[in-house]
Design an enzyme around this catalytic site. Structure first.
Site, PDB file in Angstrom:
ATOM      1  N   HIS A 235      40.350  76.811  32.989  1.00  0.00           N
ATOM      2  CA  HIS A 235      40.236  76.870  31.525  1.00  0.00           C
ATOM      3  C   HIS A 235      41.481  76.343  30.832  1.00  0.00           C
ATOM      4  O   HIS A 235      42.527  76.162  31.456  1.00  0.00           O
ATOM      5  CB  HIS A 235      39.925  78.303  31.069  1.00  0.00           C
ATOM      6  CG  HIS A 235      40.973  79.315  31.408  1.00  0.00           C
ATOM      7  ND1 HIS A 235      42.112  79.504  30.649  1.00  0.00           N
ATOM      8  CD2 HIS A 235      41.048  80.209  32.417  1.00  0.00           C
ATOM      9  CE1 HIS A 235      42.838  80.468  31.184  1.00  0.00           C
ATOM     10  NE2 HIS A 235      42.218  80.916  32.258  1.00  0.00           N
TER      11      HIS A 235
ATOM     12  N   CYS B 153      43.153  82.680  37.660  1.00  0.00           N
ATOM     13  CA  CYS B 153      42.527  81.523  37.018  1.00  0.00           C
ATOM     14  C   CYS B 153      43.424  80.300  37.121  1.00  0.00           C
ATOM     15  O   CYS B 153      44.622  80.402  37.361  1.00  0.00           O
ATOM     16  CB  CYS B 153      42.249  81.815  35.542  1.00  0.00           C
ATOM     17  SG  CYS B 153      40.827  82.879  35.290  1.00  0.00           S
TER      18      CYS B 153
END
Length: 173
Positions: A132, A148
């Site tokens: 992301h 992440c």
């Protein structure tokens, strides 16, 4: 870790390419020689030690992007795939993040400056992880997340336009 909130804007692959435009300005990505055997064109390879993400082009090259990766004790490796593509998604902190930062709201609206997901998110199978964007660009290049893969917003927008749901993602240490 990332958990996309219930109020997110899901974008179908065919619509998603038009919804997220390629970056207009300078980007940190670059095309490089990529001679790692065994990766097919279209595969995303994340090398956490290098803090780089590679999109294999299949002609002996790859696009290379700088990324932020999991901090000590939060890193992982393995094979996954993209299960969803989202533009400016809402973010609900996973239990582990909420435990470490109890003052966080239960959901942070997509597109707001406080939302850590940035411009777009590509969710991954097998856990609460995503590739992301970020609301903290200075974190790119560091060991900073709960697992992440963070990218500059311009770069995640570019990657978003190049890959689809089902794309293989290989994370190595």
């Amino acid at each position: 870790m990332a958990r996309i909130g219930a109020g997110l804007t899901a974008v179908a692959v065919a619509v998603g390419i038009a919804a997220v435009a390629a970056p207009q300005g300078a980007s940190a990505r670059e095309q490089v020689v990529f001679r790692d055997p065994g990766y097919q064109a279209g595969t995303i390879v994340v090398k956490t030690r290098e803090r780089r993400l590679y999109l294999v082009l299949g002609d002996g090259t790859a696009l290379r992007y700088p990324v932020g990766v999991g901090k000590a004790g939060k890193q992982w490796s393995g094979v996954s795939s993209i299960t969803g593509k989202y533009v400016r998604p809402d973010w609900a902190p996973p239990a582990e993040v909420k435990r470490d930062k109890p003052g966080l709201p239960n959901v942070i609206k997509g597109g707001t400056p406080q939302n850590p997901m940035g411009a777009a998110a590509l969710t991954l199978s097998g856990g609460e992880y995503a590739i992301h964007g970020t609301n903290v660009p200075r974190s790119i290049g560091g060991y900073v997340s709960y697992g992440c893969i963070r990218m500059f917003n311009e770069d995640v927008t570019d990657l978003y336009s190049r890959v689809s749901v089902g794309t293989t993602v290989v994370v190595t240490r």
